[in-house]
Scaffold this active site. Structure first.
Site, PDB file in Angstrom:
ATOM      1  N   GLU A 294       0.792  -1.183   0.021  1.00 37.98           N
ATOM      2  CA  GLU A 294       0.045   0.040   0.185  1.00 37.98           C
ATOM      3  C   GLU A 294       0.933   1.138  -0.040  1.00 37.98           C
ATOM      4  O   GLU A 294       0.500   2.226  -0.529  1.00 37.98           O
ATOM      5  CB  GLU A 294      -0.798  -0.126   1.310  1.00 37.98           C
ATOM      6  CG  GLU A 294      -2.251   0.410   0.928  1.00 37.98           C
ATOM      7  CD  GLU A 294      -3.319   0.286   2.061  1.00 37.98           C
ATOM      8  OE1 GLU A 294      -4.356  -0.641   1.809  1.00 37.98           O
ATOM      9  OE2 GLU A 294      -2.925   0.575   3.136  1.00 37.98           O
ATOM     10  N   HIS A 315       6.981 -26.943  -1.245  1.00 39.37           N
ATOM     11  CA  HIS A 315       6.050 -27.986  -1.841  1.00 39.37           C
ATOM     12  C   HIS A 315       5.054 -27.525  -2.456  1.00 39.37           C
ATOM     13  O   HIS A 315       4.161 -27.965  -3.244  1.00 39.37           O
ATOM     14  CB  HIS A 315       5.654 -28.835  -1.012  1.00 39.37           C
ATOM     15  CG  HIS A 315       6.813 -29.555   0.101  1.00 39.37           C
ATOM     16  ND1 HIS A 315       7.318 -30.679  -0.419  1.00 39.37           N
ATOM     17  CD2 HIS A 315       7.808 -29.037   0.914  1.00 39.37           C
ATOM     18  CE1 HIS A 315       8.682 -31.096   0.394  1.00 39.37           C
ATOM     19  NE2 HIS A 315       8.477 -29.846   1.129  1.00 39.37           N
ATOM     20  N   LYS A 429     -14.302   0.710  -3.822  1.00 40.84           N
ATOM     21  CA  LYS A 429     -15.164   1.163  -2.970  1.00 40.84           C
ATOM     22  C   LYS A 429     -16.198   1.977  -3.460  1.00 40.84           C
ATOM     23  O   LYS A 429     -17.578   1.837  -3.522  1.00 40.84           O
ATOM     24  CB  LYS A 429     -14.575   2.029  -1.881  1.00 40.84           C
ATOM     25  CG  LYS A 429     -13.645   1.603  -0.699  1.00 40.84           C
ATOM     26  CD  LYS A 429     -13.298   2.331   0.429  1.00 40.84           C
ATOM     27  CE  LYS A 429     -12.211   1.737   1.264  1.00 40.84           C
ATOM     28  NZ  LYS A 429     -11.790   2.769   2.003  1.00 40.84           N
TER      29      LYS A 429
HETATM   30  O1  PA5 Z   1      -3.144   1.625   5.889  1.00 45.54           O
HETATM   31  C1  PA5 Z   1      -4.489   2.052   5.573  1.00 45.54           C
HETATM   32  O2  PA5 Z   1      -4.622   3.232   5.666  1.00 45.54           O
HETATM   33  C2  PA5 Z   1      -5.779   1.267   5.501  1.00 45.54           C
HETATM   34  O3  PA5 Z   1      -5.048  -0.017   5.270  1.00 45.54           O
HETATM   35  C3  PA5 Z   1      -6.618   1.190   6.465  1.00 45.54           C
HETATM   36  O4  PA5 Z   1      -5.954   1.067   7.449  1.00 45.54           O
HETATM   37  C4  PA5 Z   1      -7.708   0.606   6.322  1.00 45.54           C
HETATM   38  O5  PA5 Z   1      -8.348   0.527   5.101  1.00 45.54           O
HETATM   39  C5  PA5 Z   1      -8.794   0.488   7.439  1.00 45.54           C
HETATM   40  O6  PA5 Z   1      -9.087   1.924   7.560  1.00 45.54           O
HETATM   41  P1  PA5 Z   1     -10.069   2.416   8.613  1.00 45.54           P
HETATM   42  O7  PA5 Z   1      -8.930   2.354   9.811  1.00 45.54           O
HETATM   43  O8  PA5 Z   1     -10.321   3.705   8.471  1.00 45.54           O
HETATM   44  O9  PA5 Z   1     -11.241   1.722   8.893  1.00 45.54           O
END
Ligand code: PA5
Length: 438
Positions: A294, A315, A429
Site C-alpha cells: 500500500e 512444496h 469502494k
Molecule cells: O493503511 C491504511 O490506511 C488502510 O489499510 C486502513 O487501515 C484500512 O483501510 C482501514 O481503514 P479504517 O481504519 O479507516 O477503517
C-alpha cells in the site's frame, strides 16, 4: 556484510553477484538523502509522520490506560473480538500470532482465556455467521477499530456484534463491553462511541492505518491477548533511537534494506517474497505485504510484495521460485532460537531412514533447509537478503515492526512515491457503493 543491530541482523551475502560494490556505492548518497528527508520531515506525505516517534512519545499514563482496559476486558471475557481491517487489523494479529501458542484454541480454559478473535477483515457471510454462533454462549467483548470510522467491512461486523451483545446483556452492560479506537473527532464510529458512551482511544491524525501498530490500534489488542506492551514499546524505542542515530548508510540496516530492494527492483526483480521458516510469522508477512504494497504500489511503480512460509510452500511455490520468471528476490526472516526444543528420536528399525538426524533438534534441520534453499534459489537466479531475529519475543517484534516501517518510508522515497497515501484503495469502494445504491 553482516550488520548486527538490536537483536536484528541483516545479511546481504546472497545478493551477490546480482548486486555489486559499484551498485552499492551508486545508491549510498541517494539513500542518505531519502533518510534525511524522512527525519527532516521534508519528504512527500510529511503530514503522516507521527509514527516515527510513537515508541518514544507514548506516556506512562497512556500505557497504563491500555493495560488497565485490557485487564478489564480479559477479566470479563472468554473471547475478545477485535474488529478492523487493513492497518486497523493486521499489525495486532501479526504480533499476537507470532507470540501465542500455535494451538491456543485447544488449550485448557485458563491457559486459553481469553481468546482473541478477529472480525471486520472480510465480508464472508459464513465467517460472520459462524462467529456469532460460537459467541452465543460465550462471555465476550469487542474492540472496534477504524480510523475513518466509516469502513464498510468493520461497520457491518460491528453492527452484528453490537446487536448480539445488546441481546445478551442489555444495552447498558453491552456498552461496557465495547471499546472503540478511532479518530478524535470525525467519522461514524466516533459519533456512535460518543452517543453510546463507549470507552475510546484515539488514533493520532498524523499516523496512517498501516503505520499504527505501535499506537492503541495495535497495543490494546496485543495487551488483550496477554502480551507485554511495555516490552514491545521498549524494543521499538531502542530501534527508533538506533535508526535515527545512524546517519551513515554503512551503519544503518534500514537504509541498507531500502537500498538493496530498490537496486534489485531497478535490475528487473519486481517481486519481493518475504519468506520465513517460522510458521507463526505468517501474519507478520501479511502485515508486511500491506505495509509495503500500500505504501509503494502507485503511479505505475512498486515492488510487488508476496509472501511464503517455508518449507511448507517449497512444496507448492518452490518450483516457480526456483525455475519460473526471473523477476523475484527474497527476504528471508529467520529466527535463531525457538521458544521450545524438540529432538528427533532414535528409532531402532529406522524404516523411515531418519536415524542420520536422530538426536538433532527440529530447528537444526529447519536451518539446514533454509541454508540449502537460499543457496538453491541464488543459483537459480533469485537473490536473497536475510533478516535474523535472535528469538521471538515482545521486544524483538517491537523492534522489527519499527525497522520495517522506517525502511518502508525510505524505500518509498527512493521509488519517488508518497509512501503514506493510498488513493488506489478508493476505486473498489466507489464501484461497490454504486452497485449497493449508497
Ligand atoms: O493503511 C491504511 O490506511 C488502510 O489499510 C486502513 O487501515 C484500512 O483501510 C482501514 O481503514 P479504517 O481504519 O479507516 O477503517
Amino acid at each position: 556484510m553482516n550488520n548486527s543491530f538490536n537483536n536484528l541482523k541483516i545479511n546481504l551475502e546472497n545478493t551477490h553477484p546480482f548486486i555489486t560494490e559499484s551498485d552499492i556505492n551508486s545508491v549510498k548518497k541517494e539513500t542518505e538523502k531519502c533518510y534525511n528527508e524522512l527525519l527532516n520531515l521534508s519528504g512527500k506525505g510529511n503530514e503522516f509522520l507521527g509514527w516515527l516517534d510513537l515508541p518514544s512519545v507514548i506516556t506512562r499514563e497512556e500505557i497504563k490506560l491500555i493495560e488497565d482496559t485490557a485487564y478489564y476486558l480479559r477479566r470479563k471475557s472468554d473471547v475478545i473480538v477485535v474488529v478492523g481491517i487493513g492497518g486497523s487489523y493486521l499489525g495486532a494479529r501479526a504480533v499476537i500470532e507470532a507470540l501465542q501458542h500455535s494451538f491456543k484454541h485447544l488449550l485448557k480454559k485458563g491457559e486459553n482465556s481469553p481468546q482473541v478473535l478477529f472480525a471486520g477483515q472480510n465480508m464472508g457471510e459464513d465467517y460472520l455467521a459462524d462467529l456469532l454462533e460460537v459467541l452465543e454462549d460465550k462471555k465476550f467483548s469487542v474492540v472496534v477499530i477504524s480510523k475513518s470510522g466509516t469502513t464498510t467491512e468493520p461497520a457491518i461486523a460491528f453492527r452484528l456484534l453490537k446487536n448480539l451483545l445488546e441481546k445478551k446483556y442489555g444495552n447498558e452492560v453491552a456498552a461496557n463491553r465495547i471499546v472503540a479506537i478511532t479518530d478524535k473527532q470525525k467519522g461514524a464510529l466516533k459519533k456512535l462511541a460518543d452517543k453510546e458512551g463507549y470507552k475510546s482511544f484515539v488514533i493520532p491524525d498524523d499516523v496512517g492505518g498501516r503505520f499504527s501498530v505501535l499506537s492503541p490500534v495495535g497495543l490494546l489488542p496485543i495487551a488483550c491477548a496477554g502480551f507485554d506492551v511495555k516490552e514491545i514499546l521498549k524494543g521499538a524505542e531502542d530501534m527508533e533511537t538506533a535508526l535515527k542515530g545512524k546517519e551513515g548508510f554503512d551503519s544503518n540496516p534500514a537504509m541498507k534494506y531500502a537500498a538493496f530492494r530498490n537496486l534489485l527492483y531497478r535490475k528487473g526483480k519486481t517481486t519481493e517474497i518475504l519468506t520465513s521458516f517460522t510458521p507463526s510469522l505468517y501474519y507478520i508477512i501479511e502485515w508486511w505485504k500491506q505495509l509495503y504494497g500500500e505504501s509503494e504500489g502507485k503511479e505505475g511503480k512498486g515492488i510487488f510484495p508476496a509472501g511464503t512460509i517455508f518449507s511448507t510452500d517449497l512444496h507448492s511455490m518452490g518450483q516457480y521460485i526456483q525455475d519460473g520468471v526471473r523477476n523475484i528476490f527474497e527476504t528471508n526472516l529467520w529466527v535463531e532460537k525457538t521458544k521450545k526444543t524438540l529432538t528427533i528420536p532414535e528409532d531402532e528399525s529406522n524404516l523411515d531412514e531418519l536415524n542420520y538426524i536422530a538426536g538433532k533438534n527440529i530447528n537444526y534441520v529447519n536451518e539446514k533447509a533454509m541454508l540449502g534453499t537460499m543457496q538453491a534459489h541464488k543459483d537459480g537466479g533469485v537473490p536473497s537478503l536475510t533478516i535474523t531475529l535472535t528469538e521471538l519475543n515482545e521486544r524483538n517484534l517491537g523492534g522489527l515492526v519499527y525497522f520495517f516501517e522506517f525502511a518502508c518510508a525510505i524505500s518509498g522515497y527512493m521509488l519517488g512515491v508518497n509512501p503514506f497515501d493510498q488513493p488506489g484503495v478508493e476505486a473498489y469502494k466507489k464501484n461497490m457503493f454504486k452497485l449497493l445504491g449508497k
